[in-house]
Design a protein around this motif. Structure first.
Motif, short mmCIF file in Angstrom:
data_model
loop_
_atom_site.label_atom_id
_atom_site.label_comp_id
_atom_site.label_asym_id
_atom_site.label_seq_id
_atom_site.Cartn_x
_atom_site.Cartn_y
_atom_site.Cartn_z
N SER A 105 27.08 -11.72 40.26
CA SER A 105 27.23 -10.57 39.37
C SER A 105 26.61 -10.83 38.01
N ARG A 106 26.80 -12.04 37.47
CA ARG A 106 26.23 -12.36 36.16
C ARG A 106 24.72 -12.23 36.17
N VAL A 107 24.08 -12.75 37.20
CA VAL A 107 22.62 -12.68 37.27
C VAL A 107 22.17 -11.23 37.40
N MET A 108 22.83 -10.45 38.25
CA MET A 108 22.41 -9.07 38.45
C MET A 108 22.56 -8.24 37.18
N VAL A 109 23.61 -8.50 36.42
CA VAL A 109 23.82 -7.76 35.17
C VAL A 109 22.81 -8.20 34.12
N THR A 110 22.63 -9.51 33.94
CA THR A 110 21.71 -9.98 32.90
C THR A 110 20.26 -9.64 33.22
N ARG A 111 19.91 -9.53 34.48
CA ARG A 111 18.54 -9.17 34.86
C ARG A 111 18.38 -7.67 35.08
N ASP A 112 19.44 -6.89 34.83
CA ASP A 112 19.42 -5.44 35.02
C ASP A 112 18.85 -5.11 36.41
N ALA A 113 19.55 -5.56 37.43
CA ALA A 113 19.05 -5.48 38.80
C ALA A 113 19.32 -4.13 39.46
N VAL A 114 18.43 -3.81 40.39
CA VAL A 114 18.59 -2.70 41.31
C VAL A 114 18.50 -3.27 42.72
N VAL A 115 18.94 -2.52 43.70
CA VAL A 115 18.91 -3.02 45.06
C VAL A 115 18.02 -2.13 45.93
N TRP A 116 17.18 -2.78 46.71
CA TRP A 116 16.36 -2.11 47.72
C TRP A 116 17.00 -2.42 49.06
N TRP A 117 17.17 -1.42 49.92
CA TRP A 117 17.80 -1.65 51.21
C TRP A 117 17.05 -0.91 52.30
N ALA A 118 17.17 -1.47 53.51
CA ALA A 118 16.52 -0.85 54.68
C ALA A 118 17.45 -1.01 55.88
#
Length: 186
Positions: A105-118
């Motif tokens: 969670s820390r990495v995803m928040v600090t990197r302002d992440a989005v998710v691609w899914w298939a």
């Protein structure tokens, strides 16, 4: 001297989505969108978290359980990241973040992440696609995405098939780059 993360980055759009074109249909979900969960299918699939700004792949995962992508991403990961953003906006300090959030969670928040899914045909296909994409990361960058770590390595026949797929995908990518360079030169 440390290696700049961007140098060894696998990119969601340029690398992952291009390498799987014709095989997987990707959709992007934003953890800050309150309707993101509703877009997710109750089907197995594979997913890639990436930086919103740089498109660097941060994590490659699969949803192979009975409730698929909706459960894995919607009930867990999207919620964790959204709650992290909300906490940062509320002004929590770094110590709170370190004590209350997992590294994911820390990495995803600090990197302002989005998710691609298939979505995939079944759970077995989701597991194989996760292996394929991790092998692509190794092939392209000599490492796995920063959140995946290295504990997943396995020399089974499934990983052998994934390495073969990654080699073929890298060959297709090299051909595209070569053709683009020739077209540009002409």
């Amino acid at each position: 001297m440390p290696i700049v993360l961007g140098v060894l980055a696998l990119h969601a759009i340029e690398d992952v989505i291009t390498a799987t074109a014709g095989e997987l249909e990707w959709t992007r979900s934003d953890p800050l969108d309150p309707d993101a969960r509703a877009q997710l299918p109750w089907a197995p699939g594979v997913y890639v978290w990436s930086s919103r700004l740089t498109h660097q792949v941060l994590y490659i995962g699969k949803a192979s359980g009975k409730t698929g992508l909706r459960s894995r991403l919607g009930s867990q990961e999207l919620r964790w990241v959204r709650e992290g953003h909300e906490a940062v906006e509320a002004g929590v300090d770094d110590a709170y973040v370190a004590d209350h959030w997992e590294s994911f969670s820390r990495v995803m928040v600090t990197r302002d992440a989005v998710v691609w899914w298939a979505p995939t045909a079944d759970a077995a296909a989701a597991r194989q696609w996760e292996r394929n994409l991790l092998q692509l990361a190794i092939r392209e960058t000599s490492t796995v995405p920063i959140v995946n770590g290295g504990a997943w390595w396995n020399r089974s026949m499934f990983w052998t098939a994934a390495r073969s797929w990654a080699q073929a995908a890298a060959g297709r990518a090299a051909s595209r780059r070569r053709d683009a360079a020739l077209t540009e030169a002409a």
